[in-house]
Motif scaffolding. Structure first.
Motif, PDB file in Angstrom:
ATOM      1  N   ASN A 258       0.260 -16.955  -8.323  1.00 15.82           N
ATOM      2  CA  ASN A 258       1.708 -16.857  -8.566  1.00 15.82           C
ATOM      3  C   ASN A 258       2.068 -15.859  -9.658  1.00 15.82           C
ATOM      4  N   PHE A 259       1.139 -15.035 -10.046  1.00 10.59           N
ATOM      5  CA  PHE A 259       1.418 -14.035 -11.072  1.00 10.59           C
ATOM      6  C   PHE A 259       1.363 -12.603 -10.529  1.00 10.59           C
ATOM      7  N   TYR A 260       0.725 -12.424  -9.421  1.00 11.27           N
ATOM      8  CA  TYR A 260       0.513 -11.064  -8.900  1.00 11.27           C
ATOM      9  C   TYR A 260       1.213 -10.921  -7.559  1.00 11.27           C
ATOM     10  N   ARG A 261       2.051  -9.917  -7.429  1.00 15.17           N
ATOM     11  CA  ARG A 261       2.717  -9.589  -6.172  1.00 15.17           C
ATOM     12  C   ARG A 261       2.521  -8.090  -5.900  1.00 15.17           C
ATOM     13  N   PRO A 262       1.736  -7.732  -4.890  1.00 14.57           N
ATOM     14  CA  PRO A 262       1.462  -6.304  -4.650  1.00 14.57           C
ATOM     15  C   PRO A 262       2.647  -5.592  -4.003  1.00 14.57           C
ATOM     16  N   PHE A 263       2.656  -4.291  -4.176  1.00 17.87           N
ATOM     17  CA  PHE A 263       3.626  -3.419  -3.521  1.00 17.87           C
ATOM     18  C   PHE A 263       2.859  -2.363  -2.728  1.00 17.87           C
ATOM     19  N   HIS A 264       3.336  -2.096  -1.521  1.00 20.90           N
ATOM     20  CA  HIS A 264       2.661  -1.172  -0.618  1.00 20.90           C
ATOM     21  C   HIS A 264       3.534   0.070  -0.398  1.00 20.90           C
ATOM     22  N   LEU A 265       2.913   1.235  -0.502  1.00 13.62           N
ATOM     23  CA  LEU A 265       3.584   2.495  -0.197  1.00 13.62           C
ATOM     24  C   LEU A 265       3.255   2.859   1.246  1.00 13.62           C
TER      25      LEU A 265
END
Length: 432
Positions: A258-265
């Protein structure tokens, strides 16, 4: 006055003998000097003769190596590669750098030194006047009897034996209805006879009519040349695709901690393929599908979707097809998305046996491009001018229009990229 008598010196007998012995010693020294000089001259002469003999021997060796090298070159041209290698080895054994010392072009016969296979009747290019070279090329015409001649004697039938009408017919197959002008220009580089045949005005007139149709006018504005009109007047290119790349940032799923949320390019590619008869195909490919991308990010022939877009009748779910109209440097197009395949949204309403009302709407895309230059490359850049979508619902008769915001970041210009498989073969003849 008495005369005084001077006393005469007394000379001993030994001194007289020594005086007598001086004469023969000088003669011996002179003789010895002459012999020594003669020997030195003979030594110098013998050295010169030996050097000349060495030079003659070296020249003879180089001459023999040259003869062997030319024999190898002749054997290579005739197809006897094994004999050619033997001759080359013998020549290099005599003179290792014989290839750099021999001028193969200067020893060829006059017939072999012809610039090309052609010999146009009563016409030749003037090399002295470079400024009029283009005008002279434009004034060339093909004779009635022959347009080219074989450069070397051969047993097989040469292409010059064919009539001129049949040669032009072959050229039309090269161009085909796909308007493969690039192959036609490459064919014109063979010789001056092919150069003139590739400038046939009837051939270029048909090509112009294929592009502009009923709007084709006489090329008075372009000096009366159909070819100049086809090259300079704006029109889309047909031996490839117009491609652009754009991307966006997508948020991924949150991790277990619940601390890490990835972002995708995410990158995707828009591609538009034009056809001479007024049709076009358009699709989008995601970066995950394009594993074969080069460092510049432009896809090539390897993707199946790009290869299949060679045929206008190709249909696949997600592919948009339609037609376009060309007005000056503006291209207006109407596209519809292909509905081939299974619509998964319909299964949500399977129990009630009711269709999804959102799937009733017919979606039509309207787009307008501006055709411009990219550096010195003509007609290779498509800039977005207008783009909107019209959705028509048959059940209610409602019509919804959605205009797209054409920001350069989201809608970059499309750049032309050649696809070799589109012109790999000809299916139809170029005909009016």
């Amino acid at each position: 006055m008495s005369d005084e008598i001077l006393p005469t010196p007394c000379v001993n007998e030994e001194e007289r003998e020594e005086g007598r012995g001086e004469s023969p010693s000088l003669e011996e020294e002179l003789f010895t000097f002459r012999e020594k000089w003669k020997n030195e001259l003979e030594d110098v002469r013998s050295q010169k003769l030996g050097h000349n003999h060495a030079l003659k021997g070296k020249e003879a060796i180089e001459k023999e190596a040259t003869r062997l090298f030319l024999l190898g070159s002749e054997a290579e041209r005739s197809g006897a590669f094994y004999e050619a290698i033997l001759f080359y080895k013998k020549a290099m054994h005599l003179v290792p750098d014989i290839e750099s010392k021999i001028d193969v072009y200067s020893v060829r016969s006059q017939r072999e030194r012809q610039d090309s296979e052609t010999s146009l009747e009563d016409q030749a290019l003037s090399e002295d006047n470079d400024e009029c070279l283009l005008a002279q090329l434009q004034e060339l015409s093909v004779g009635e009897k022959t347009f080219c001649q074989p450069s070397l004697p051969q047993r097989a039938t040469h292409i010059s034996s064919l009539p001129l009408e049949l040669i032009i017919y072959i050229f039309r197959w090269v161009v085909s209805n796909d308007l493969d002008i690039r192959s036609l220009e490459n064919l014109s580089l063979v010789c001056r006879g092919f150069y003139v045949c590739a400038r046939d005005e009837e051939l270029w007139r048909i090509a112009c009519e294929k592009v502009w149709g009923e709007n084709t006018r006489h090329p008075r504005k372009y000096g009366g040349s159909w070819r100049t009109m086809f090259i300079e007047k704006p029109h889309p290119l047909f031996h490839g695709c117009y491609i652009s790349r754009t991307g966006y940032v997508r948020q991924g799923e949150q991790g277990l901690d619940n601390f890490y949320r990835p972002f995708h390019l995410v990158y995707y590619y828009r591609m538009v393929r034009f056809f001479p008869d007024g049709g076009l195909l358009s699709t989008c490919l995601w970066s995950l599908e394009l594993s074969f991308l080069s460092s510049c990010g432009i896809p090539g022939d390897g993707h199946p979707m790009i290869t299949r877009m060679r045929d206008r009748s190709f249909r696949q779910q997600g592919l948009m097809s339609g037609y376009y109209k060309l007005q000056k440097n503006k291209i207006s197009a109407v596209l519809k998305r292909d509905s081939t395949g299974t619509d998964n949204t319909y299964h949500r309403y399977k129990r009630r046996q009711q269709p999804n009302p959102q799937s009733e709407g017919e979606s039509t895309f309207f787009v307008e491009f501006e055709l411009t230059f990219l550096g010195r490359r003509a007609h290779t850049k498509l800039a977005w001018s207008k783009y909107f979508n019209r959705i028509y619902y048959k059940s209610t008769g409602e019509e919804v229009i959605n205009n797209f915001d054409l920001k350069p970041k989201n809608f970059p210009p499309l750049i032309f990229s050649r696809v070799k498989s589109y012109t790999a073969m000809s299916d139809t003849l170029l005909a009016s």
